[in-house]
Scaffold this motif. Structure first.
Motif, short mmCIF file in Angstrom:
data_model
loop_
_atom_site.label_atom_id
_atom_site.label_comp_id
_atom_site.label_asym_id
_atom_site.label_seq_id
_atom_site.Cartn_x
_atom_site.Cartn_y
_atom_site.Cartn_z
N ARG A 8 0.84 -1.21 0.00
CA ARG A 8 0.00 0.00 0.00
C ARG A 8 0.87 1.25 0.00
N THR A 9 2.02 1.19 0.65
CA THR A 9 2.92 2.34 0.70
C THR A 9 3.69 2.49 -0.60
N LEU A 10 4.21 1.38 -1.11
CA LEU A 10 5.02 1.43 -2.33
C LEU A 10 4.15 1.18 -3.57
N THR A 11 3.25 2.08 -3.79
CA THR A 11 2.43 2.00 -5.00
C THR A 11 3.34 2.21 -6.21
N PRO A 12 2.90 1.83 -7.39
CA PRO A 12 3.74 2.06 -8.58
C PRO A 12 4.15 3.53 -8.72
N GLN A 13 3.27 4.42 -8.35
CA GLN A 13 3.58 5.86 -8.41
C GLN A 13 4.74 6.20 -7.47
N VAL A 14 4.69 5.69 -6.26
CA VAL A 14 5.76 5.96 -5.27
C VAL A 14 7.05 5.33 -5.75
N ARG A 15 6.98 4.09 -6.26
CA ARG A 15 8.20 3.43 -6.75
C ARG A 15 8.81 4.21 -7.92
N ASP A 16 7.98 4.78 -8.78
CA ASP A 16 8.51 5.60 -9.88
C ASP A 16 9.25 6.83 -9.36
N TRP A 17 8.70 7.46 -8.33
CA TRP A 17 9.37 8.63 -7.77
C TRP A 17 10.64 8.25 -7.01
#
Length: 166
Positions: free
Chosen positions: A11-20
């Motif tokens: 939930r924390t490491l969404t694809p969006q967060v991983r991209d950033w």
């Protein structure tokens, strides 16, 4: 637990967060490689002297490596900066870091006292001035960042993403 299994990490490491995270890692490593390469490229003889201090390569290879490595470091920095061929640049970054870590460990094990020359300079120093453990730990940290880009090269603000029209 794998991030895709729906736990708190997923939930924390969404694809969006991983991209950033990938973007931050890519740009951070670009700064490191640019700093290392630019510090050496203006004084190639000193860079060759730093390579010579490791006493690993035969003298016939010292200048080609000393003169060429800064350009390779700058090329990796530029590729990471623009995000082009990110996985390939990360692979080259990882190979360079493994070579640097093993070279530093080698001189440490052989009792040779040198400055690593990692960011310019280099050569013989007093034994009390060596910083092998810190240098190996620092490069290991950079290697972990490189591993992130090998695992997940996708990032924001990259040419890879733009070319893939993602």
């Amino acid at each position: 637990m794998r991030p895709t299994e729906g736990g708190p990490l997923a939930r924390t490491l969404t694809p969006q967060v991983r991209d950033w995270i990938g973007t931050a890692v890519r740009l951070g490593l670009a700064v490191v490689w640019a700093w290392a390469g630019l510090a050496k490229v203006t004084d190639p003889e000193t860079a060759a002297q730093a390579v010579r201090a490791y006493r690993i390569l035969p003298e016939s290879l010292v200048k080609p490596f000393g003169y060429g490595l800064p350009f390779l470091e700058i090329a990796v920095a530029l590729l990471l900066l623009v995000g082009l061929g990110t996985r390939i640049a990360a692979f080259v970054s990882g190979v360079l870091l493994l070579v640097y870590i093993s070279s530093i460990a080698s001189v440490w094990a052989r009792g040779i006292a040198i400055d690593c020359g990692c960011f310019g300079g280099g050569g013989a120093v007093a034994a009390s001035k060596t910083e092998y453990l810190q240098e190996i730990l620092r490069d290991t940290g950079f290697l972990l960042l490189t591993a992130w880009l090998l695992w997940r090269p996708a990032s924001k603000l990259s040419l890879d993403r733009w070319l893939a029209a993602d």
